[in-house]
Motif scaffolding. Structure first.
Motif, PDB file in Angstrom:
ATOM      1  N   SER A 328       0.869  -1.178   0.000  1.00 57.96           N
ATOM      2  CA  SER A 328       0.000   0.000   0.000  1.00 57.96           C
ATOM      3  C   SER A 328       0.902   1.222   0.000  1.00 57.96           C
ATOM      4  CB  SER A 328      -0.912  -0.014   1.227  1.00 57.96           C
ATOM      5  OG  SER A 328      -1.841   1.036   1.159  1.00 57.96           O
ATOM      6  N   GLY A 329       1.062   1.810  -1.175  1.00 55.96           N
ATOM      7  CA  GLY A 329       1.974   2.940  -1.333  1.00 55.96           C
ATOM      8  C   GLY A 329       1.253   4.173  -1.851  1.00 55.96           C
ATOM      9  N   GLY A 330       1.968   4.975  -2.623  1.00 57.65           N
ATOM     10  CA  GLY A 330       1.380   6.239  -3.088  1.00 57.65           C
ATOM     11  C   GLY A 330       1.601   6.509  -4.559  1.00 57.65           C
ATOM     12  N   SER A 331       1.639   5.449  -5.382  1.00 60.85           N
ATOM     13  CA  SER A 331       1.912   5.642  -6.804  1.00 60.85           C
ATOM     14  C   SER A 331       0.768   6.324  -7.548  1.00 60.85           C
ATOM     15  CB  SER A 331       2.224   4.299  -7.471  1.00 60.85           C
ATOM     16  OG  SER A 331       3.434   3.781  -6.979  1.00 60.85           O
ATOM     17  N   PHE A 332      -0.381   6.476  -6.879  1.00 61.55           N
ATOM     18  CA  PHE A 332      -1.514   7.189  -7.449  1.00 61.55           C
ATOM     19  C   PHE A 332      -1.346   8.703  -7.369  1.00 61.55           C
ATOM     20  CE2 PHE A 332      -2.349   5.905  -3.042  1.00 61.55           C
ATOM     21  CZ  PHE A 332      -2.263   7.153  -2.443  1.00 61.55           C
ATOM     22  N   HIS A 333      -0.347   9.176  -6.620  1.00 65.69           N
ATOM     23  CA  HIS A 333      -0.196  10.613  -6.375  1.00 65.69           C
ATOM     24  C   HIS A 333       0.244  11.315  -7.652  1.00 65.69           C
ATOM     25  CE1 HIS A 333       0.534  14.370  -4.370  1.00 65.69           C
ATOM     26  NE2 HIS A 333       0.199  13.858  -3.197  1.00 65.69           N
ATOM     27  N   GLY A 334      -0.480  12.369  -8.029  1.00 67.54           N
ATOM     28  CA  GLY A 334      -0.230  13.032  -9.315  1.00 67.54           C
ATOM     29  C   GLY A 334       0.866  14.060  -9.326  1.00 67.54           C
ATOM     30  N   GLN A 335       1.609  14.217  -8.219  1.00 62.83           N
ATOM     31  CA  GLN A 335       2.590  15.306  -8.129  1.00 62.83           C
ATOM     32  C   GLN A 335       3.634  15.306  -9.243  1.00 62.83           C
ATOM     33  OE1 GLN A 335       1.951  17.560  -5.972  1.00 62.83           O
ATOM     34  NE2 GLN A 335       3.766  18.763  -5.551  1.00 62.83           N
ATOM     35  N   PRO A 336       4.201  14.147  -9.653  1.00 64.16           N
ATOM     36  CA  PRO A 336       5.228  14.206 -10.714  1.00 64.16           C
ATOM     37  C   PRO A 336       4.735  14.863 -11.990  1.00 64.16           C
ATOM     38  CG  PRO A 336       5.259  12.055  -9.648  1.00 64.16           C
ATOM     39  CD  PRO A 336       4.038  12.768  -9.126  1.00 64.16           C
ATOM     40  N   LEU A 337       3.511  14.557 -12.401  1.00 65.37           N
ATOM     41  CA  LEU A 337       2.958  15.195 -13.597  1.00 65.37           C
ATOM     42  C   LEU A 337       2.422  16.585 -13.300  1.00 65.37           C
ATOM     43  CD1 LEU A 337       0.993  12.556 -15.727  1.00 65.37           C
ATOM     44  CD2 LEU A 337       3.245  13.536 -16.134  1.00 65.37           C
ATOM     45  N   ALA A 338       1.843  16.771 -12.114  1.00 67.05           N
ATOM     46  CA  ALA A 338       1.210  18.051 -11.787  1.00 67.05           C
ATOM     47  C   ALA A 338       2.181  19.213 -11.907  1.00 67.05           C
ATOM     48  CB  ALA A 338       0.635  17.993 -10.367  1.00 67.05           C
ATOM     49  N   MET A 339       3.377  19.061 -11.379  1.00 66.32           N
ATOM     50  CA  MET A 339       4.366  20.144 -11.430  1.00 66.32           C
ATOM     51  C   MET A 339       4.835  20.396 -12.857  1.00 66.32           C
ATOM     52  SD  MET A 339       6.515  19.302  -7.939  1.00 66.32           S
ATOM     53  CE  MET A 339       7.552  20.747  -8.048  1.00 66.32           C
ATOM     54  N   ALA A 340       5.028  19.325 -13.621  1.00 62.25           N
ATOM     55  CA  ALA A 340       5.486  19.474 -15.005  1.00 62.25           C
ATOM     56  C   ALA A 340       4.408  20.106 -15.879  1.00 62.25           C
ATOM     57  CB  ALA A 340       5.899  18.113 -15.561  1.00 62.25           C
ATOM     58  N   ILE A 341       3.137  19.786 -15.608  1.00 62.30           N
ATOM     59  CA  ILE A 341       2.035  20.399 -16.352  1.00 62.30           C
ATOM     60  C   ILE A 341       1.980  21.900 -16.084  1.00 62.30           C
ATOM     61  CG2 ILE A 341      -0.487  20.557 -16.473  1.00 62.30           C
ATOM     62  CD1 ILE A 341      -0.541  17.490 -16.135  1.00 62.30           C
ATOM     63  N   ASP A 342       2.176  22.284 -14.822  1.00 61.83           N
ATOM     64  CA  ASP A 342       2.196  23.716 -14.491  1.00 61.83           C
ATOM     65  C   ASP A 342       3.330  24.435 -15.218  1.00 61.83           C
ATOM     66  OD1 ASP A 342      -0.023  23.653 -12.820  1.00 61.83           O
ATOM     67  OD2 ASP A 342       1.165  23.237 -11.027  1.00 61.83           O
ATOM     68  N   TYR A 343       4.459  23.787 -15.318  1.00 63.02           N
ATOM     69  CA  TYR A 343       5.620  24.323 -16.044  1.00 63.02           C
ATOM     70  C   TYR A 343       5.277  24.501 -17.527  1.00 63.02           C
ATOM     71  CZ  TYR A 343      10.668  24.275 -17.454  1.00 63.02           C
ATOM     72  OH  TYR A 343      11.909  24.551 -17.960  1.00 63.02           O
ATOM     73  N   ALA A 344       4.634  23.496 -18.108  1.00 64.96           N
ATOM     74  CA  ALA A 344       4.234  23.564 -19.517  1.00 64.96           C
ATOM     75  C   ALA A 344       3.175  24.632 -19.745  1.00 64.96           C
ATOM     76  CB  ALA A 344       3.727  22.206 -19.987  1.00 64.96           C
ATOM     77  N   CYS A 345       2.299  24.813 -18.761  1.00 60.70           N
ATOM     78  CA  CYS A 345       1.274  25.850 -18.849  1.00 60.70           C
ATOM     79  C   CYS A 345       1.930  27.231 -18.944  1.00 60.70           C
ATOM     80  CB  CYS A 345       0.355  25.766 -17.624  1.00 60.70           C
ATOM     81  SG  CYS A 345      -0.988  26.955 -17.599  1.00 60.70           S
ATOM     82  N   LEU A 346       2.918  27.473 -18.102  1.00 59.89           N
ATOM     83  CA  LEU A 346       3.675  28.728 -18.150  1.00 59.89           C
ATOM     84  C   LEU A 346       4.388  28.874 -19.488  1.00 59.89           C
ATOM     85  CD1 LEU A 346       4.860  31.251 -16.777  1.00 59.89           C
ATOM     86  CD2 LEU A 346       6.623  29.790 -15.791  1.00 59.89           C
ATOM     87  N   ALA A 347       4.951  27.775 -19.983  1.00 60.16           N
ATOM     88  CA  ALA A 347       5.660  27.800 -21.266  1.00 60.16           C
ATOM     89  C   ALA A 347       4.725  28.211 -22.403  1.00 60.16           C
ATOM     90  CB  ALA A 347       6.264  26.423 -21.546  1.00 60.16           C
ATOM     91  N   ALA A 348       3.499  27.692 -22.385  1.00 60.46           N
ATOM     92  CA  ALA A 348       2.522  28.037 -23.413  1.00 60.46           C
ATOM     93  C   ALA A 348       2.133  29.511 -23.311  1.00 60.46           C
ATOM     94  CB  ALA A 348       1.288  27.151 -23.276  1.00 60.46           C
ATOM     95  N   SER A 349       1.935  29.982 -22.090  1.00 59.01           N
ATOM     96  CA  SER A 349       1.569  31.374 -21.886  1.00 59.01           C
ATOM     97  C   SER A 349       2.653  32.317 -22.402  1.00 59.01           C
ATOM     98  CB  SER A 349       1.329  31.642 -20.394  1.00 59.01           C
ATOM     99  OG  SER A 349       0.985  32.993 -20.171  1.00 59.01           O
ATOM    100  N   GLU A 350       3.909  31.994 -22.133  1.00 55.22           N
ATOM    101  CA  GLU A 350       5.014  32.842 -22.581  1.00 55.22           C
ATOM    102  C   GLU A 350       5.150  32.854 -24.105  1.00 55.22           C
ATOM    103  OE1 GLU A 350       7.478  35.048 -20.912  1.00 55.22           O
ATOM    104  OE2 GLU A 350       5.470  34.999 -20.053  1.00 55.22           O
TER     105      GLU A 350
END
Length: 526
Positions: A328-350
């Protein structure tokens, strides 16, 4: 996108954003190999053995979340799995795009086919039926916090397995019961662990990331071409794109963008015409394209690399390794993608931000031969003045959407899930920003093409000439005011359909192979 065979093996094959989209668009068929089926069946038997022993294992014979200490009897383990899909189907808001929901199904099959989730083969086959027959569940867009997995959207996604919920089938939104009646189907009887395996995971976040990767790649590639067209229209310099400069600050994205733009400008009569002019350097929106477009491309590459890890991972919980070892671990946690998506969102805005600056620059009338507002007879005509108002509004809206969703966390599940990723919100937001970006680039395409016309009879390089001609097939040169909204809609279609990217495929065979290679073997394949 790399060429692949017409079949993809779930569980064995290496899934990418491009392959996932090809399956979703019925260009490739996904199947479960015999080797994967053997692993799935063996792993399912492990779950059945655990239930028979009666030892407490989270999600198999216990309640969920804060109810993890509540034991469930053998007789009730199946009811538990059906109940979890229904109780967790609490999504609200408009349904997500049908392609996104289909991608969720595809990504979930890939994860479950690894053989560590305790899923039954018959359950996977029913999911495959939905994919192959384009019977795609209705999934509300809101309700996930991105851990413990995308619970609410995944619950809605799999309600049809129970004969519940709704689907889009043959272009119509219908109750699942109607679909079942038409195809003589019956609800699936979910076994122990199956309900949890279905709704625990990151497939809502990952499906959005697949579309972000594809759409942002398209925008990045088109922004380079449109920017180069603007350089020609405004008589910018080619020197800022020399490789000698960028090897001294060797970011992958910068080097790539500079090489592309330099290739577009080489052999240009327009460029040669002002080679000895008195201007020393251009404004940043022209001169710094490698640095700004390149930084956005680096952010895109980061998301692409992390997404490929996610697409080939097991992300539910618990993970069934063997009869002796369930974790019983935490591999369902979306943090690895969540941070990268936010980075890509900023990249698109710029990318949209600097595009708006080039549009503004084009209207100033400071480039020799190009009139203010891109029209010669102004006063009675406003020219392209108000188009930049629209891009300013879109760029400003995007800036407001750039607050990182992953910076927020609200505890859920009575504190059991006390840190969540909000990656689901970030994914939805990033697609909104990219949708706005496409509109900004469309308006820059119109203004760049208009400025380019004032350079005639001089010609540019082969690709830019062909791109300009393609634009003029759809939108004519403006010599007076007209309803520019019509032009904008046509240009948006050109961006969304990647029309100017496909121009390269139609170039004459006499065009140098080096030039074609520069645009067919890019850093940004997905």
């Amino acid at each position: 996108m790399a060429t692949i065979s017409n079949q993809f093996l779930y569980g064995e094959g290496y899934l990418t954003a491009g392959i996932a989209l090809q399956i979703a668009r019925n260009e490739v068929k996904g199947i479960i190999s015999e080797a994967s089926r053997t692993k799935i069946k063996d792993n399912r038997q492990v779950v059945e053995n655990i239930v028979a022993k009666g030892e407490a294992v989270y999600g198999i014979n216990t309640g969920f979340g804060p109810l993890c200490t509540t034991m469930i009897s053998k007789e009730e383990t199946r009811i538990l799995q059906s109940n979890i899909l229904q109780s967790h189907s609490v999504g609200v808001g408009e349904p997500i795009d049908t392609e996104l929901a289909k991608l969720m199904l595809i990504l979930k099959v890939q994860s479950l086919s690894k053989g560590y989730s305790g899923i039954a083969e018959t359950t996977l086959d029913r999911i495959l039926w939905h994919i192959d027959n384009d019977a795609i569940p209705i999934v509300p867009c809101q309700g996930s916090v991105g851990a413990s997995g995308d619970l609410a959207p995944l619950s809605h996604l799999f309600l049809p397995l129970l004969g519940l919920g709704e689907v889009v089938y043959e272009g119509k939104r219908i109750p699942t019961s109607e679909l079942f009646e038409a195809h003589n189907l019956s609800p699936i009887d979910l076994g122990p662990k199956e309900g949890l395996a279905l709704i625990n995971g990151t497939q809502f976040i990952a499906a959005h990331a697949v579309q972000v990767v594809a759409k942002l790649q398209s925008c990045l590639s088109q922004a380079d071409i449109i920017g180069a067209l603007m350089i020609e229209g405004l008589q910018g310099s080619i020197k800022p794109f020399f490789s000698e400069l960028h090897q001294l600050r060797a970011y992958k994205g910068n080097i790539h963008v500079a090489a592309r733009i330099k290739a577009l400008l080489e052999g240009s009569e327009i460029m040669e015409d002002h080679a000895a002019c008195e201007r020393v350097q251009d404004p940043y929106s022209l001169r710094c394209m490698p640095q700004v477009h390149g930084a956005s491309r680096n952010a895109w590459l980061h998301l692409k690399e992390l997404l490929e890890v996610e697409l080939n991972s097991v992300t539910d919980n618990p993970i069934v390794i063997s009869e002796e070892l369930t974790i019983s671990g935490g591999s369902f946690h979306g943090q690895p993608l969540a941070m990268a998506i936010d980075y890509a969102c900023l990249a698109a805005s710029e990318l949209g931000n600097i595009s708006d600056r080039r549009i503004y620059l084009a209207l100033e009338g400071t480039s020799p031969g190009v009139p203010k507002l891109l029209l010669e007879n102004t006063g009675i005509n406003s020219g392209y003045m108000i188009l930049q108002y629209t891009t300013a509004a879109l760029a400003s809206e995007n800036k407001g959407l750039c607050f990182p969703s992953s910076a927020d966390s609200i505890p859920t599940s009575l504190g059991q899930e006390d840190h969540v990723s909000m990656g689901s919100i970030g994914g939805r937001k990033a697609l909104r920003v990219i949708n706005n970006l496409e509109k900004i680039l469309a308006i820059e395409l119109l203004t760049a093409a208009q400025a380019f016309d004032y350079r005639k009879p001089l010609k540019s390089g082969t690709i830019l000439n062909a791109v300009h001609e393609k634009v003029r097939e759809h939108v004519s040169f403006a010599d007076k005011d007209r309803v520019f909204a019509i032009d904008i809609e046509k240009a948006i279609s050109l961006i969304k359909d990647q029309t100017i990217l496909r121009v390269i495929d139609g170039l004459d065979e006499t065009v140098s192979n080096t030039l074609k290679t520069q645009f067919s073997n890019e850093l940004d394949k997905y």
